[in-house]
Motif scaffolding. Structure first.
Motif, PDB file in Angstrom:
ATOM      1  N   LEU A 184       0.801  -1.212   0.000  1.00  0.00           N
ATOM      2  CA  LEU A 184       0.000   0.000   0.000  1.00  0.00           C
ATOM      3  C   LEU A 184       0.840   1.271   0.000  1.00  0.00           C
ATOM      4  N   ALA A 195      -6.949  -2.110   4.203  1.00  0.00           N
ATOM      5  CA  ALA A 195      -7.647  -2.069   2.917  1.00  0.00           C
ATOM      6  C   ALA A 195      -8.742  -1.001   2.927  1.00  0.00           C
ATOM      7  N   THR A 221      -7.283   2.668   2.849  1.00  0.00           N
ATOM      8  CA  THR A 221      -6.697   3.124   1.593  1.00  0.00           C
ATOM      9  C   THR A 221      -7.601   2.939   0.382  1.00  0.00           C
ATOM     10  N   GLN A 273      -7.764   0.157  -1.168  1.00  0.00           N
ATOM     11  CA  GLN A 273      -7.006  -0.735  -2.036  1.00  0.00           C
ATOM     12  C   GLN A 273      -6.989  -2.157  -1.462  1.00  0.00           C
ATOM     13  N   LEU A 274      -6.690  -3.123  -2.324  1.00  0.00           N
ATOM     14  CA  LEU A 274      -6.515  -4.538  -1.956  1.00  0.00           C
ATOM     15  C   LEU A 274      -7.790  -5.208  -1.464  1.00  0.00           C
ATOM     16  N   SER A 332      -5.589  -9.344  -3.710  1.00  0.00           N
ATOM     17  CA  SER A 332      -6.263  -8.727  -2.572  1.00  0.00           C
ATOM     18  C   SER A 332      -5.632  -9.168  -1.257  1.00  0.00           C
TER      19      SER A 332
END
Length: 207
Positions: free
Chosen positions: A22, A75, A78, A80-81, A155
């Motif tokens: 990240l 996650a 952010t 993300q993922l 992920s």
């Protein structure tokens, strides 16, 4: 700023890999288990169970232990993922829970009884070999039709699972006969953030 309290272990690697993936700034605190630092009052104030990893986030005041919770938090923080679409998002969460309820506990016990237990118990070792083999087969079947555990996107489910397949490889618990799982493991291992994550905070040298 995030503070990460960790050591070299499957659970610790999940947090360092995620933070490296990240690109979040963080301070790394090496909790030395051999010196009993995880049982000191200042660490128990963060995690009363005395286990790593733990994160604290100055920005939000959040203090978290349990690697799956940490991955979900990072996650969400952010964006993300963790897929945004409903179906792949829940696929990622489902396989994250599978790692927490099956992969981690089973491989953790196998590592203990097969490598570190003072008394060797063949019946117990055989039991955990069978159970980890079943978990490997389940992952292999999923990865036969999907490049990543959530589907098309890498992920937190992949990061969590890799924490344990990495240790399985280190311990020579071979899953090479599971071709899809092996290829997935090689793809994750080749990521630069993953290579950095498993090098922190220092190489593992014991249980």
């Amino acid at each position: 700023m995030i503070d990460l309290y960790t050591t070299s272990s499957p659970n610790g690697f999940k947090a360092t890999i995620a933070l490296e993936e990240l690109g979040l700034p963080y301070r790394l605190h090496h909790v030395k288990l051999s010196a009993g630092e995880h049982k000191r009052p200042e660490f128990l104030a963060l995690n009363p169970h005395g286990r790593i990893p733990v994160i604290t986030d100055d920005e939000t005041g959040v203090v978290l232990f349990e690697s799956a919770a940490i991955l979900l938090y990072l996650a969400e923080k952010t964006g993300q993922l963790l897929p945004l679409e409903t179906r792949p998002r829940w696929e990622a969460i489902k396989w994250l829970v599978f790692h927490a309820s099956s992969m981690g506990p089973l491989l953790g016990q196998r590592v203990h009884f097969e490598m570190f237990a003072e008394t060797r118990m063949p019946i117990v070792i055989d039991r955990y070999r069978q159970l980890t083999e079943e978990a490997f087969a389940t992952l292999d079947a999923r990865l036969a039709d999907h490049p990543w555990l959530a589907g098309d996107a890498y992920s937190i489910a992949d990061i969590a699972t890799f924490g344990w397949t990495h240790i399985a490889a280190v311990c020579d618990f071979s899953f090479a006969h599971h071709l899809h799982l092996s290829r997935w493991h090689e793809r994750v291992a080749a990521r630069s953030a993953v290579r950095r994550g498993i090098a922190l905070p220092a190489p593992a040298t014991g249980p």
